[in-house]
Design a protein around this motif. Structure first.
Motif, mmCIF file in Angstrom:
data_model
loop_
_atom_site.group_PDB
_atom_site.id
_atom_site.type_symbol
_atom_site.label_atom_id
_atom_site.label_comp_id
_atom_site.label_asym_id
_atom_site.label_seq_id
_atom_site.Cartn_x
_atom_site.Cartn_y
_atom_site.Cartn_z
ATOM 1 N N THR A 166 -14.235 38.449 8.489
ATOM 2 C CA THR A 166 -12.983 38.066 9.152
ATOM 3 C C THR A 166 -12.832 36.553 9.214
ATOM 4 O O THR A 166 -13.796 35.849 9.560
ATOM 5 C CB THR A 166 -12.957 38.626 10.590
ATOM 6 N N PRO A 167 -11.648 36.015 8.884
ATOM 7 C CA PRO A 167 -11.445 34.572 8.992
ATOM 8 C C PRO A 167 -11.724 34.075 10.410
ATOM 9 O O PRO A 167 -11.418 34.757 11.386
ATOM 10 C CB PRO A 167 -9.964 34.403 8.629
ATOM 11 N N VAL A 168 -12.313 32.886 10.503
ATOM 12 C CA VAL A 168 -12.697 32.316 11.792
ATOM 13 C C VAL A 168 -11.892 31.057 12.052
ATOM 14 O O VAL A 168 -11.757 30.192 11.183
ATOM 15 C CB VAL A 168 -14.206 31.978 11.807
ATOM 16 N N GLN A 169 -11.355 30.953 13.251
ATOM 17 C CA GLN A 169 -10.612 29.755 13.630
ATOM 18 C C GLN A 169 -11.578 28.607 13.886
ATOM 19 O O GLN A 169 -12.731 28.809 14.263
ATOM 20 C CB GLN A 169 -9.762 30.013 14.875
ATOM 21 N N VAL A 170 -11.092 27.392 13.705
ATOM 22 C CA VAL A 170 -11.903 26.207 13.958
ATOM 23 C C VAL A 170 -11.222 25.334 15.010
ATOM 24 O O VAL A 170 -9.997 25.276 15.081
ATOM 25 C CB VAL A 170 -12.127 25.388 12.671
ATOM 26 N N ALA A 171 -12.027 24.685 15.826
ATOM 27 C CA ALA A 171 -11.502 23.761 16.842
ATOM 28 C C ALA A 171 -11.371 22.376 16.225
ATOM 29 O O ALA A 171 -12.287 21.889 15.564
ATOM 30 C CB ALA A 171 -12.439 23.720 18.040
ATOM 31 N N GLU A 172 -10.216 21.735 16.451
ATOM 32 C CA GLU A 172 -9.958 20.404 15.896
ATOM 33 C C GLU A 172 -9.327 19.501 16.961
ATOM 34 O O GLU A 172 -8.204 19.032 16.797
ATOM 35 C CB GLU A 172 -9.034 20.512 14.681
ATOM 36 N N PRO A 173 -10.038 19.221 18.056
ATOM 37 C CA PRO A 173 -9.446 18.431 19.130
ATOM 38 C C PRO A 173 -9.204 16.966 18.760
ATOM 39 O O PRO A 173 -8.343 16.309 19.363
ATOM 40 C CB PRO A 173 -10.472 18.550 20.257
ATOM 41 N N HIS A 174 -9.948 16.437 17.779
ATOM 42 C CA HIS A 174 -9.817 15.018 17.450
ATOM 43 C C HIS A 174 -9.560 14.759 15.972
ATOM 44 O O HIS A 174 -8.739 13.914 15.622
ATOM 45 C CB HIS A 174 -11.085 14.256 17.866
ATOM 46 N N PHE A 175 -10.250 15.496 15.099
ATOM 47 C CA PHE A 175 -10.126 15.252 13.663
ATOM 48 C C PHE A 175 -10.003 16.586 12.929
ATOM 49 O O PHE A 175 -10.459 17.625 13.406
ATOM 50 C CB PHE A 175 -11.354 14.499 13.126
ATOM 51 N N ALA A 176 -9.395 16.526 11.752
ATOM 52 C CA ALA A 176 -9.196 17.733 10.953
ATOM 53 C C ALA A 176 -10.493 18.111 10.231
ATOM 54 O O ALA A 176 -11.222 17.240 9.744
ATOM 55 C CB ALA A 176 -8.093 17.509 9.930
ATOM 56 N N VAL A 177 -10.785 19.411 10.182
ATOM 57 C CA VAL A 177 -11.953 19.882 9.433
ATOM 58 C C VAL A 177 -11.647 19.831 7.940
ATOM 59 O O VAL A 177 -10.484 19.726 7.523
ATOM 60 C CB VAL A 177 -12.339 21.320 9.841
ATOM 61 N N LEU A 178 -12.656 19.910 7.132
ATOM 62 C CA LEU A 178 -12.464 19.965 5.692
ATOM 63 C C LEU A 178 -11.668 21.215 5.325
ATOM 64 O O LEU A 178 -11.823 22.273 5.937
ATOM 65 C CB LEU A 178 -13.810 19.980 4.975
ATOM 66 N N GLN A 179 -10.830 21.078 4.305
ATOM 67 C CA GLN A 179 -9.893 22.133 3.951
ATOM 68 C C GLN A 179 -10.579 23.455 3.645
ATOM 69 O O GLN A 179 -10.067 24.533 3.987
ATOM 70 C CB GLN A 179 -9.057 21.696 2.743
ATOM 71 N N GLU A 180 -11.765 23.415 3.039
ATOM 72 C CA GLU A 180 -12.425 24.653 2.645
ATOM 73 C C GLU A 180 -12.877 25.497 3.823
ATOM 74 O O GLU A 180 -13.145 26.689 3.673
ATOM 75 C CB GLU A 180 -13.633 24.364 1.735
ATOM 76 N N PHE A 181 -12.938 24.902 5.014
ATOM 77 C CA PHE A 181 -13.356 25.656 6.189
ATOM 78 C C PHE A 181 -12.186 26.330 6.915
ATOM 79 O O PHE A 181 -12.409 27.151 7.799
ATOM 80 C CB PHE A 181 -14.099 24.753 7.163
ATOM 81 N N ARG A 182 -10.974 25.999 6.534
ATOM 82 C CA ARG A 182 -9.814 26.599 7.196
ATOM 83 C C ARG A 182 -9.690 28.066 6.798
ATOM 84 O O ARG A 182 -9.579 28.399 5.622
ATOM 85 C CB ARG A 182 -8.532 25.859 6.826
#
Length: 243
Positions: A166-182
């Motif tokens: 299942t796809p997992v959400q990521v927390a990005e309170p300050h900076f964007a995560v790398l695209q491959e982790f979205r």
């Protein structure tokens, strides 16, 4: 050491995977009968035998390729080597040339069944730490100076389940995560981790297998999401270096 690369079947780890599931089930049942049930999946992990089939497969292939038996170490008391950031660490599988006092191979074998969110960071941080410690110790001459450098391998077995896919959400309170982790599932995160650790030369090679408990007795009983991380590729590189 001399020898030749044995034929590597596509279902190289079929018996090891079946043993992985059989051992986990047996360990859980034994602890239930003894009235000592650990939390979650810990009862199947604390027995420590679920990866033995993989160790046996690796051992047999190295022996068939001509690696002397006294060079291969899987007994816990003989898989301890010095580190740089810590005095010693016990690994899962070592090949040491005693005549040259040379560290040839180091392999870590890990698995994850359930509790993906709780353990993903622990697994990856542990692997990164081990690689850093080995390569820094090698640089400092802890394992001698005879070339070539040691071959560092990582074999990871992941449960195939809705939770791991299942796809997992990521927390990005300050900076964007790398695209491959979205939108990446835990299975994809582990695949990316293994690929990046090899690409950045922290591991020489990695093997990533995904398996479902309900298919343990079938053939095939595991899948390989990435050809670069396949069992055949892993064994070919391992044996080539060992020889």
């Amino acid at each position: 050491m001399t020898g030749q690369t044995p034929i590597i079947p596509d279902d190289l780890f079929r018996e090891a995977v079946q043993g992985f599931w059989d051992t986990r089930i047996a360990q859980t049942q034994a602890q239930v009968l003894a009235g000592k049930v650990d939390q979650g999946n810990r009862s199947a992990v604390t027995g420590g035998k679920q990866m033995d089939g993989f160790i046996l497969t690796l051992t047999n292939f190295l022996l068939a390729a001509g690696v002397p038996q006294n060079h291969i170490h899987v007994k816990k008391s003989l898989t301890v080597i010095p580190g740089f950031f810590r005095p010693t660490k016990m690994y899962d599988f070592l090949v040491v040339n005693p005549e040259k006092r040379q560290l040839k191979l180091v392999i870590e074998l890990k698995s994850q069944v359930g509790s993906f969110g709780n353990n993903f960071n622990n697994r990856t941080e542990e692997a990164m730490g081990a690689a850093l410690d080995i390569w820094t110790a090698y640089r400092e001459g802890v394992f001698g100076t005879a070339p070539p450098p040691p071959w560092l391998g990582y074999l990871f077995v992941l449960e195939d389940s809705p939770a791991s896919r299942t796809p997992v959400q990521v927390a990005e309170p300050h900076f964007a995560v790398l695209q491959e982790f979205r939108g990446a599932s835990y299975a994809k995160r582990y695949e990316l981790f293994c690929q990046k650790m090899v690409r950045e030369r922290h591991f020489t090679a990695a093997c990533f297998l995904v398996t479902n408990r309900e298919q343990a007795a079938q053939n095939p009983n595991y899948t390989e999401p990435c050809s670069d991380l396949s069992a055949v590729n892993f064994l070919q590189q391992l044996i080539r270096h060992a020889l």
